[in-house]
Motif scaffolding. Structure first.
Motif, PDB file in Angstrom:
ATOM      1  N   ILE A 117       0.833  -1.195   0.000  1.00 19.32           N
ATOM      2  CA  ILE A 117       0.000   0.000   0.000  1.00 19.32           C
ATOM      3  C   ILE A 117       0.874   1.254   0.000  1.00 19.32           C
ATOM      4  O   ILE A 117       0.549   2.257  -0.637  1.00 19.32           O
ATOM      5  CB  ILE A 117      -0.982  -0.002   1.194  1.00 19.32           C
ATOM      6  CG1 ILE A 117      -1.833   1.264   1.235  1.00 19.32           C
ATOM      7  CG2 ILE A 117      -0.278  -0.125   2.513  1.00 19.32           C
ATOM      8  CD1 ILE A 117      -2.897   1.322   0.209  1.00 19.32           C
ATOM      9  N   PHE A 208      -2.484  -6.519  -6.689  1.00 19.25           N
ATOM     10  CA  PHE A 208      -3.569  -5.625  -7.041  1.00 19.25           C
ATOM     11  C   PHE A 208      -3.567  -4.283  -6.343  1.00 19.25           C
ATOM     12  O   PHE A 208      -4.095  -3.326  -6.886  1.00 19.25           O
ATOM     13  CB  PHE A 208      -4.925  -6.300  -6.905  1.00 19.25           C
ATOM     14  CG  PHE A 208      -5.281  -6.711  -5.523  1.00 19.25           C
ATOM     15  CD1 PHE A 208      -4.977  -7.976  -5.084  1.00 19.25           C
ATOM     16  CD2 PHE A 208      -5.920  -5.833  -4.679  1.00 19.25           C
ATOM     17  CE1 PHE A 208      -5.307  -8.368  -3.811  1.00 19.25           C
ATOM     18  CE2 PHE A 208      -6.248  -6.226  -3.406  1.00 19.25           C
ATOM     19  CZ  PHE A 208      -5.937  -7.496  -2.968  1.00 19.25           C
ATOM     20  N   VAL A 209      -2.976  -4.160  -5.173  1.00 15.16           N
ATOM     21  CA  VAL A 209      -3.049  -2.860  -4.505  1.00 15.16           C
ATOM     22  C   VAL A 209      -2.300  -1.800  -5.314  1.00 15.16           C
ATOM     23  O   VAL A 209      -2.807  -0.718  -5.590  1.00 15.16           O
ATOM     24  CB  VAL A 209      -2.499  -2.936  -3.074  1.00 15.16           C
ATOM     25  CG1 VAL A 209      -2.515  -1.560  -2.447  1.00 15.16           C
ATOM     26  CG2 VAL A 209      -3.326  -3.882  -2.244  1.00 15.16           C
ATOM     27  N   TYR A 212      -4.062  -1.110  -8.543  1.00 16.61           N
ATOM     28  CA  TYR A 212      -5.259  -0.361  -8.282  1.00 16.61           C
ATOM     29  C   TYR A 212      -4.971   1.136  -8.213  1.00 16.61           C
ATOM     30  O   TYR A 212      -5.723   1.950  -8.738  1.00 16.61           O
ATOM     31  CB  TYR A 212      -5.845  -0.866  -6.972  1.00 16.61           C
ATOM     32  CG  TYR A 212      -7.006  -0.068  -6.521  1.00 16.61           C
ATOM     33  CD1 TYR A 212      -8.226  -0.204  -7.152  1.00 16.61           C
ATOM     34  CD2 TYR A 212      -6.876   0.850  -5.501  1.00 16.61           C
ATOM     35  CE1 TYR A 212      -9.285   0.561  -6.768  1.00 16.61           C
ATOM     36  CE2 TYR A 212      -7.934   1.608  -5.105  1.00 16.61           C
ATOM     37  CZ  TYR A 212      -9.134   1.464  -5.742  1.00 16.61           C
ATOM     38  OH  TYR A 212     -10.175   2.230  -5.361  1.00 16.61           O
ATOM     39  N   PHE A 213      -3.847   1.487  -7.577  1.00 15.74           N
ATOM     40  CA  PHE A 213      -3.542   2.906  -7.410  1.00 15.74           C
ATOM     41  C   PHE A 213      -2.964   3.540  -8.668  1.00 15.74           C
ATOM     42  O   PHE A 213      -3.289   4.672  -8.994  1.00 15.74           O
ATOM     43  CB  PHE A 213      -2.600   3.122  -6.224  1.00 15.74           C
ATOM     44  CG  PHE A 213      -3.336   3.301  -4.932  1.00 15.74           C
ATOM     45  CD1 PHE A 213      -3.628   4.573  -4.456  1.00 15.74           C
ATOM     46  CD2 PHE A 213      -3.786   2.213  -4.211  1.00 15.74           C
ATOM     47  CE1 PHE A 213      -4.339   4.746  -3.283  1.00 15.74           C
ATOM     48  CE2 PHE A 213      -4.498   2.382  -3.038  1.00 15.74           C
ATOM     49  CZ  PHE A 213      -4.774   3.653  -2.576  1.00 15.74           C
ATOM     50  N   VAL A 214      -2.087   2.843  -9.373  1.00 15.83           N
ATOM     51  CA  VAL A 214      -1.401   3.516 -10.478  1.00 15.83           C
ATOM     52  C   VAL A 214      -2.074   3.306 -11.831  1.00 15.83           C
ATOM     53  O   VAL A 214      -1.626   3.853 -12.830  1.00 15.83           O
ATOM     54  CB  VAL A 214       0.089   3.117 -10.585  1.00 15.83           C
ATOM     55  CG1 VAL A 214       0.800   3.427  -9.296  1.00 15.83           C
ATOM     56  CG2 VAL A 214       0.241   1.664 -10.954  1.00 15.83           C
ATOM     57  N   ALA A 215      -3.144   2.515 -11.875  1.00 20.42           N
ATOM     58  CA  ALA A 215      -3.816   2.290 -13.152  1.00 20.42           C
ATOM     59  C   ALA A 215      -4.656   3.500 -13.515  1.00 20.42           C
ATOM     60  O   ALA A 215      -5.287   4.106 -12.661  1.00 20.42           O
ATOM     61  CB  ALA A 215      -4.693   1.049 -13.074  1.00 20.42           C
ATOM     62  N   GLY A 216      -4.654   3.855 -14.769  1.00 17.69           N
ATOM     63  CA  GLY A 216      -5.521   4.925 -15.223  1.00 17.69           C
ATOM     64  C   GLY A 216      -6.931   4.394 -15.408  1.00 17.69           C
ATOM     65  O   GLY A 216      -7.168   3.187 -15.304  1.00 17.69           O
ATOM     66  N   ALA A 219      -7.828   0.974 -17.147  1.00 15.42           N
ATOM     67  CA  ALA A 219      -6.656   0.099 -17.216  1.00 15.42           C
ATOM     68  C   ALA A 219      -6.652  -0.937 -16.094  1.00 15.42           C
ATOM     69  O   ALA A 219      -5.615  -1.408 -15.665  1.00 15.42           O
ATOM     70  CB  ALA A 219      -5.371   0.920 -17.180  1.00 15.42           C
ATOM     71  N   THR A 220      -7.833  -1.284 -15.625  1.00 21.92           N
ATOM     72  CA  THR A 220      -7.958  -2.266 -14.555  1.00 21.92           C
ATOM     73  C   THR A 220      -7.410  -3.625 -14.969  1.00 21.92           C
ATOM     74  O   THR A 220      -7.541  -4.012 -16.113  1.00 21.92           O
ATOM     75  CB  THR A 220      -9.444  -2.427 -14.198  1.00 21.92           C
ATOM     76  OG1 THR A 220      -9.938  -1.175 -13.782  1.00 21.92           O
ATOM     77  CG2 THR A 220      -9.643  -3.426 -13.101  1.00 21.92           C
ATOM     78  N   PRO A 223      -6.935  -8.995 -11.144  1.00 20.14           N
ATOM     79  CA  PRO A 223      -7.038  -9.037  -9.679  1.00 20.14           C
ATOM     80  C   PRO A 223      -7.811  -7.848  -9.111  1.00 20.14           C
ATOM     81  O   PRO A 223      -8.565  -8.011  -8.159  1.00 20.14           O
ATOM     82  CB  PRO A 223      -5.589  -9.001  -9.199  1.00 20.14           C
ATOM     83  CG  PRO A 223      -4.743  -9.224 -10.356  1.00 20.14           C
ATOM     84  CD  PRO A 223      -5.539  -9.049 -11.591  1.00 20.14           C
ATOM     85  N   VAL A 224      -7.636  -6.682  -9.706  1.00 23.53           N
ATOM     86  CA  VAL A 224      -8.369  -5.514  -9.225  1.00 23.53           C
ATOM     87  C   VAL A 224      -9.860  -5.739  -9.437  1.00 23.53           C
ATOM     88  O   VAL A 224     -10.687  -5.492  -8.557  1.00 23.53           O
ATOM     89  CB  VAL A 224      -7.924  -4.235  -9.956  1.00 23.53           C
ATOM     90  CG1 VAL A 224      -8.762  -3.047  -9.537  1.00 23.53           C
ATOM     91  CG2 VAL A 224      -6.461  -3.957  -9.690  1.00 23.53           C
ATOM     92  N   TYR A 225     -10.187  -6.255 -10.594  1.00 23.44           N
ATOM     93  CA  TYR A 225     -11.584  -6.515 -10.915  1.00 23.44           C
ATOM     94  C   TYR A 225     -12.179  -7.534  -9.936  1.00 23.44           C
ATOM     95  O   TYR A 225     -13.258  -7.330  -9.390  1.00 23.44           O
ATOM     96  CB  TYR A 225     -11.691  -7.039 -12.343  1.00 23.44           C
ATOM     97  CG  TYR A 225     -13.108  -7.155 -12.823  1.00 23.44           C
ATOM     98  CD1 TYR A 225     -13.753  -6.070 -13.394  1.00 23.44           C
ATOM     99  CD2 TYR A 225     -13.820  -8.336 -12.664  1.00 23.44           C
ATOM    100  CE1 TYR A 225     -15.062  -6.151 -13.803  1.00 23.44           C
ATOM    101  CE2 TYR A 225     -15.130  -8.433 -13.070  1.00 23.44           C
ATOM    102  CZ  TYR A 225     -15.746  -7.337 -13.644  1.00 23.44           C
ATOM    103  OH  TYR A 225     -17.052  -7.426 -14.031  1.00 23.44           O
ATOM    104  N   PHE A 227     -11.013  -8.430  -6.975  1.00 25.69           N
ATOM    105  CA  PHE A 227     -11.030  -7.915  -5.609  1.00 25.69           C
ATOM    106  C   PHE A 227     -12.282  -7.077  -5.394  1.00 25.69           C
ATOM    107  O   PHE A 227     -12.898  -7.112  -4.339  1.00 25.69           O
ATOM    108  CB  PHE A 227      -9.781  -7.077  -5.333  1.00 25.69           C
ATOM    109  CG  PHE A 227      -9.698  -6.581  -3.928  1.00 25.69           C
ATOM    110  CD1 PHE A 227      -9.530  -7.482  -2.900  1.00 25.69           C
ATOM    111  CD2 PHE A 227      -9.822  -5.246  -3.632  1.00 25.69           C
ATOM    112  CE1 PHE A 227      -9.469  -7.036  -1.587  1.00 25.69           C
ATOM    113  CE2 PHE A 227      -9.761  -4.793  -2.330  1.00 25.69           C
ATOM    114  CZ  PHE A 227      -9.590  -5.691  -1.309  1.00 25.69           C
TER     115      PHE A 227
END
Lengths: 264, 297, 347
Positions: A117, A208-209, A212-216, A219-220, A223-225, A227
């Motif tokens: 994080i 994914f953390v 999650y933060f640096v994706a525009g 651009a997911t 794992p983000v999806y 989660f």
């Protein structure tokens, strides 16, 4: 090469059973996961009946397919760059001896140590400050950073204790450093490279953390999806997508195995 | 091979890419975070740029009581200690079952060996959360493992496995096993069986061969694998949450929470730096103990 | 080595694929809670307006806020909860969109047309709203339970080890505050200690602190009692009839989520079109059917599933209205105390 079967090490007590146990351990949850991708119930954890429907649901979910594709793009790019950088660094760190070598080791291990994080927020702040537009590229950069130690450590372990005389003899023979590298060093290194690259790849697929933060926007990754879905409960759709990813990996492995055989 | 200059050039060419990527995209952001850790927290989250305080570091060990006096608070230390213990046991278990597996792999015929590398990693093409859910299905009261135990007549009623430290151990070890197996395999694979033959010819026993030939060869891999398992499992939080039921906090959850509901970025950053310092210290001590730098013939 | 070149070719190919998806003008970037927007509704919007939507998801108000605060941009519509709405307006993170003047705004029911955080609806539009109570399985408890947090915080013997609490600092703390009759934003350490006492007394009986997969757990009968959002309770009940959602008499959190437009949204006009479109009863009803949460749009019940309208967990009986407590953004000092309580509970 000696016939390995004749070697008493083969029958070292406990080795084969432990290996069998480990492979069972690795694959047991995978079988469960695949089994539940055929579950009729919308809730992934309650079995009610058999269906193929989730596969068509998954394949028709364009957001999820986009996320899965992004994941594969990010993981393969980051793995490729990180592994190259790791090979070079490992060659330097095991062949040469200089001051501050420990410091270099510490820097390379850094992405491992800093909690996800914190890396995530720091990297995002940094990107915003230097004005890089967030998108898939920023994800690839961030993944490359933390893939490096995962590729580097196995390759370095491989190189350590390897006989440098082999290469010296070769460089006397060929006198061309690039050919020495291709003919001697690379084949010798291959198990380390393959191990390192695979570890970098799977760690990138799971992270994914940071992503999650640096994706525009848009651009997911997968794992983000996924989660995002677990708050309500995972549907077998996610199992279906995971099974499809397994299928891709198995296809990839089979192909590379066949190619390797044909070339023999 | 070349003079001093050539050597320096080669060194910087080889180390350059890795150090540049990590230096620019990790070290610089980290300095930024170091600065964040000594800033005042923002009212609504974030930070107040330009307002400095060391409150975040003080808070790690002390809290203010009703009279505004500082008193020692070991809540955070306990969480750190718990995470270290968990990471340590994960590493040990992974080593105990990973080493024989890597050894087994290295004894297979050459054409199977690369396939085995893939075989170890294929399960991890799926997703971390989905794998954890699969473990929930296996470990829960009505799950496969309890069902199996009862079918075998080993237990008459379900044993609570899920939401226990046992489940966390099983899940964490699972997640990090490839990171132990593959580095060990990479260094073991170069084993020269003629050496082993020779040792036997000289009358060595199996255990002697293991101790004198196999283990020293595996050592660099064991070191690499231990780092790759120990450090990431220190910060793991998904598995403790899903399989452990989150009844006890780990470092990962603690820090995550500071950027979430607590909206206290400076404290989150400070916790990360305390962790960073501890791990680097441990690595330095470790390196000092094994001063004989590897890679030198 | 052929293998390396093979890998390189693969990477190059996949990169090209990725870059192929360049921007086209008529689009909308929606940033919403996970599993909180029906895919079929997105399709309907795309068909009705010709605007193509890209959906990204988040799992908490705070992560969304952290991203926007750190400067991540590119979204046209986000969905913050009430207290977060206030923060975002104060921090200047959102565009003024004058929802009150939109065509479909007349459909918005009271009191949602004028929330405390944005009384003129200058920055926001209502999405869905719900409550946080607890659910239990009536088939596995003797007799009827009291409508009180007492059953949750001081459980009967047969419920010990069968209870789950949301792993949510705010929700868990607030519930304990309601039960002990203490203001949830208290700045008094002694009162915070009392809240901690309630939570600590409950801890030995708690199986887990977990916000994920609450529906599955209750539907599968893994546990007997679970702190839950009402929409999740509804969806669990559809799988298991014997579940009961409790409106505790000491008070319970009532929250609502709202559409807002972040500063610098690339497609501002499309965002407004979307927000207006979502205030049409036939559209918002689809969202309610999918999520199990109530909306604030008049006439939407004509389009809603009967099971939803008939479920007291979703369609709250009038007599419970005075048990609802709006969520609030507490002061830094109060949040500090809350975080310390929540950490100590599990340290």
């Amino acid at each position: 090469m000696l016939k390995r079967r004749g070697n008493p090490l083969w029958r070292f007590p406990g080795v084969a059973p432990t290996a069998a146990f480990v492979f069972a351990y690795l694959y047991l949850p995978i079988f469960i996961l695949i089994a539940f991708s055929f579950n009729e119930n919308r809730l992934a954890t309650i079995w009610t009946g058999f269906t193929f429907d989730w596969y068509s649901v998954a394949l028709n979910n364009s957001d999820m397919i986009r996320a899965a594709r992004n994941s594969l793009i990010v993981a393969s790019s980051a793995t490729f760059i990180a592994t190259l950088a790791a090979i070079m660094a490992a060659l330097c760190m095991t062949r040469e001896r200089f001051r501050r070598q420990q410091a270099v080791n510490a820097v390379i291990a850094l992405p491992l140590i800093v909690p996800e994080i914190v890396t995530a927020v720091a990297t995002l702040l940094f990107f915003v400050i230097i004005g890089i537009r967030l998108g898939l590229l920023t994800v690839i950069i961030a993944h490359t950073v933390f893939c490096i130690p995962f590729a580097y450590l196995p390759i370095r372990a491989r190189l350590q204790g390897m006989d440098p005389r082999l290469e010296e003899a070769a460089s006397d023979l060929y006198a061309d450093p690039w050919r020495t590298f291709r003919r001697i060093t690379l084949p010798l290194l291959w198990p380390g490279i393959l191990s390192g690259a695979m570890l970098a790849f799977i760690i990138s697929l799971d992270t994914f953390v940071i992503t999650y933060f640096v994706a525009g926007a848009g651009a997911t990754t997968l794992p983000v999806y996924i989660f995002g879905m677990i708050r309500i409960g995972i549907t077998p759709e996610v199992n279906a997508v995971s099974a499809l990813m397994l299928l891709i990996s198995i296809t990839f492995v089979t192909l590379s195995f066949l190619v390797g055989r044909m070339r023999r | 091979m070349g003079g001093g200059m050539g050597r320096l050039l080669r060194r910087s060419l080889l180390l350059g890419p890795a150090l540049f990527i990590i230096g620019f995209f990790m070290l610089l952001p980290l300095f930024l975070m170091g600065y964040v850790s000594i800033l005042e927290r923002g009212m609504a989250g974030g930070v107040q740029w330009g307002q400095h305080t060391v409150e975040a570091y003080v808070r790690f060990l002390f809290e203010r009581d009703l009279m505004d006096n500082l008193v020692v608070n070991i809540d955070y230390l306990r969480i750190f200690a718990r995470s270290f213990l968990l990471a340590l046991s994960t590493t040990i278990i992974a080593l105990l079952i990973g080493l024989p597996t890597a050894f087994y792999m290295s004894l297979q015929p050459a054409r199977w060996r690369n396939l085995l590398i893939f075989l170890v990693t294929i399960p991890f093409w799926t997703n971390l959360l989905v794998r954890n859910y699969a473990w929930i299905l296996l470990l829960r009261d009505s799950g496969l493992i309890n069902g199996g135990l009862q079918w075998l007549g080993l237990s008459s009623e379900p044993i609570r496995l899920l939401y226990t430290p046992f489940a966390v151990g099983v899940g964490l070890t699972y997640s990090f096993l490839p990171f132990m197996i593959l580095p060990i395999y990479a260094s073991l694979e170069k084993i020269d069986l003629r050496l082993v033959e020779a040792a036997y010819d000289l009358g060595a026993s199996k255990w002697q061969a293991l101790r004198r030939i196999v283990l020293p060869l595996a050592m660099p891999g064991i070191a690499a694998g231990s780092i790759l398992v120990f450090i990431p499992s220190l910060g793991a939080y998904v598995t403790p949450e899903l399989l452990g039921g989150s009844r006890q906090l780990m470092i990962g959850n603690l820090i995550q929470g500071q950027f979430g509901a607590a909206r206290n970025w400076p404290f989150g950053a400070a916790l990360a730096f305390v962790l960073l310092a501890l791990v680097l210290l441990a690595m330095m001590l470790y390196a000092r103990r094994y001063r004989r730098a590897p890679g030198q013939a | 080595m052929k293998r390396t070149s093979l890998l390189a070719a693969g990477v190059a190919a996949s990169l090209c694929m990725g870059i192929g998806q360049a921007a086209d003008a008529n689009e909308l970037y929606l940033y919403n809670w996970s599993n909180y927007f029906p895919p079929e509704l997105l399709k309907k919007f795309e068909e009705d307006t010709g605007i193509s939507v890209t959906l990204d998801v988040y799992d908490s108000n705070e992560t969304m806020l952290a991203r926007l605060q750190a400067g991540a941009a590119g979204y046209d519509v986000v969905v913050p909860s009430d207290y977060m709405m206030e923060i975002m307006i104060e921090e200047g993170l959102v565009e003024r969109i004058d929802t009150g003047e939109m065509e479909n705004f007349a459909n918005v029911t009271k009191p949602h047309d004028s929330p405390r955080q944005d009384p003129e609806r200058a920055y926001s539009a209502p999405y869905l709203w719900g409550t946080t109570g607890f659910t239990y399985d009536s088939a596995r408890v003797e007799g009827e339970l009291e409508e009180s947090w007492k059953e949750f915080f001081e459980p009967r013997a047969e419920l010990s080890g069968q209870i789950a609490v949301l792993n949510d600092e705010v929700e868990a703390y607030n519930a304990a505050a309601y039960y002990s009759g203490i203001f949830k934003c208290t700045e008094d350490p002694a009162e915070a200690q009392q809240i901690l006492d309630v939570l600590q007394a409950q801890a030995p009986h708690v199986a887990m602190y977990q916000s994920d997969g609450t529906i599955d757990r209750m539907a599968a009968g893994e546990l007997i009692m679970h702190m839950q959002f009402n929409g999740a309770a509804h969806r669990a009940k559809q799988q298991r009839d014997s579940l009961v959602y409790v409106y505790p008499k000491e008070g319970m959190s009532f929250w609502n989520d709202n559409f807002m437009v972040p500063k610098g949204a690339p497609n501002l006009e499309n965002a407004k079109t979307f927000i207006n479109w979502m205030m049409a009863p036939e559209n918002i009803a689809i969202a309610s059917n999918y999520t199990g949460y109530m909306n604030a749009i008049r006439g939407s019940s004509d389009f809603m599933d009967e099971s939803l309208v008939e479920d007291p967990a979703v369609n709250m009986p009038e007599e419970y209205a005075d048990r609802l407590r709006p969520t609030e953004d507490c002061s830094v000092k109060a949040r500090e105390l809350r975080n310390r309580v929540w950490t100590r509970l599990r340290s």
